[in-house]
Design an enzyme around this catalytic site. Structure first.
Site, PDB file in Angstrom:
ATOM      1  N   GLN A  80       1.120  -1.331   0.127  1.00  0.00           N
ATOM      2  CA  GLN A  80       0.111   0.065   0.361  1.00  0.00           C
ATOM      3  C   GLN A  80       0.964   1.339   0.296  1.00  0.00           C
ATOM      4  O   GLN A  80       0.598   2.857   0.638  1.00  0.00           O
ATOM      5  CB  GLN A  80      -1.039  -0.200   1.273  1.00  0.00           C
ATOM      6  CG  GLN A  80      -1.973  -1.555   1.023  1.00  0.00           C
ATOM      7  CD  GLN A  80      -2.749  -0.325  -0.138  1.00  0.00           C
ATOM      8  OE1 GLN A  80      -3.227   0.976  -0.176  1.00  0.00           O
ATOM      9  NE2 GLN A  80      -3.701  -1.426  -0.469  1.00  0.00           N
ATOM     10  N   SER A  81       2.037   1.135  -1.055  1.00  0.00           N
ATOM     11  CA  SER A  81       2.857   2.656  -1.098  1.00  0.00           C
ATOM     12  C   SER A  81       2.295   3.773  -1.154  1.00  0.00           C
ATOM     13  O   SER A  81       1.826   3.378  -2.406  1.00  0.00           O
ATOM     14  CB  SER A  81       3.468   2.074  -1.366  1.00  0.00           C
ATOM     15  OG  SER A  81       4.675   3.292  -1.670  1.00  0.00           O
TER      16      SER A  81
END
Length: 337
Positions: A80-81
């Protein structure tokens, strides 16, 4: 818009943002917490790709990539960068191909976390996604992929975790000059500037920028959300020094210039804490302000703790840097219900 007092014109730079991000006073939250006057620097309001602090770094990183003749950019991050999302968006804006090496760093495997939030946007921005286990070195994978693409004729630029190379950190040196100018225009001074510390680039750039302008950086406090405290301190100090060398090689970073605290990390990167949930809820219910659960809400929990402990009092002014990451809220539905 006035020119900042820090001249960064010698560094290649792409145009990804729309001027200064605003500093906003939050009086209801200030009264509720009974401490300092709280101001927020809205890095989340940049329009490109859902907004966020990584765009400042990417202006310099994309600029460097374009100057080198690159046609493809590869970067790394967690599933989930926020950095990966904004790299994909910036690449789309700049006309570059983009590949993302996303590691399963957080032990969460529900459908929202794996495929919603930032990942959904990565796909919309046209990035090629490589999904790898957390036990594999993402940067090694990226370099191997870059070598393969180069052998096929591509010109590849590899961007590190969080975009936090010294060049990327220049974006937050520019932000330091921006804060200094905005504060002066409003007749403000800040007794505390609070940031989340992940890959360390935001804090490193701010500290280096203030030192380069001849300002004391002692008011800046980071809360680590990724690495254990000692590692975060060492990494951020090194990045601060390397960024300052780009700005002015005659200057050095004082030993006490990088202040980081570790009590908001909890069980680890990307894992919820009760203090994070409270911070997120207070900001939302008293100001309609959205914080992300991985970075900003943990750092804001640190600010709340300082206020309740009496470290920051009503006579003080505190600036909280909202780093963005709003799309990740949709990946953490289970943790916020």
């Amino acid at each position: 818009m006035k020119q900042s007092k820090l001249d960064l014109s010698r560094f290649p730079q792409a145009s990804l943002r729309e001027g200064f991000s605003p500093i906003q006073h939050r009086p209801r939250l200030s009264r509720e917490l009974g401490g300092p006057e709280i101001y927020v620097k809205r890095e989340d309001l940049d329009g490109l790709g859902g907004g966020g602090n990584k765009l400042r770094k990417l202006e310099f990183l994309i600029g460097e990539a374009q100057a080198s003749g690159a046609d493809t950019i590869i970067t790394v991050g967690g599933r989930q960068s926020n950095h990966a999302r904004l790299t994909a968006a910036a690449a789309a804006r700049a006309g570059l191909k983009c590949e993302l090496v996303l590691s399963r760093l957080v032990p969460i495997e529900d459908e929202d976390y794996v495929n919603n939030g930032n990942v959904l946007l990565d796909v919309l921005f046209g990035a090629v996604i490589h999904d790898i286990p957390g036990t594999v070195s993402a940067l090694d994978f990226a370099e191997e992929r870059a070598a393969k693409l180069r052998s096929q004729g591509s010109r590849v630029y590899v961007c590190p975790l969080g975009g936090s190379s010294p060049v990327g950190c220049l974006g937050y040196a520019a932000c330091a000059a921006e804060i200094d100018e905005q504060a002066a225009e409003r007749g403000l001074s800040f007794d505390r500037i609070v940031v989340a510390n992940g890959s360390g680039g935001m804090q490193a750039g701010l500290v280096a920028g203030f030192i380069a302008m001849g300002k004391a950086p002692g008011a800046i406090v980071g809360y680590t959300v990724l690495a254990p405290l000692e590692k975060a301190l060492a990494t951020t100090f090194e990045k601060t020094q390397k960024t300052l060398e780009l700005l002015n090689p005659d200057l050095s970073v004082p030993a006490d210039a990088v202040a980081i605290r570790g009590e908001q990390l909890g069980s680890g990167y990307g894992l919820p804490t009760a203090a994070m949930r409270e911070a997120l809820s207070l900001a939302a219910t008293f100001e309609g302000l959205l914080l992300d659960p991985v970075y900003s809400a943990k750092a804001f929990a640190g600010l709340i703790h300082e206020i309740r402990a009496g470290v920051l009092q009503p006579k003080h002014n505190a600036l909280f840097v909202v780093s963005g990451g709003t799309p990740s809220l949709f990946a953490y539905r289970w943790a916020l219900q």
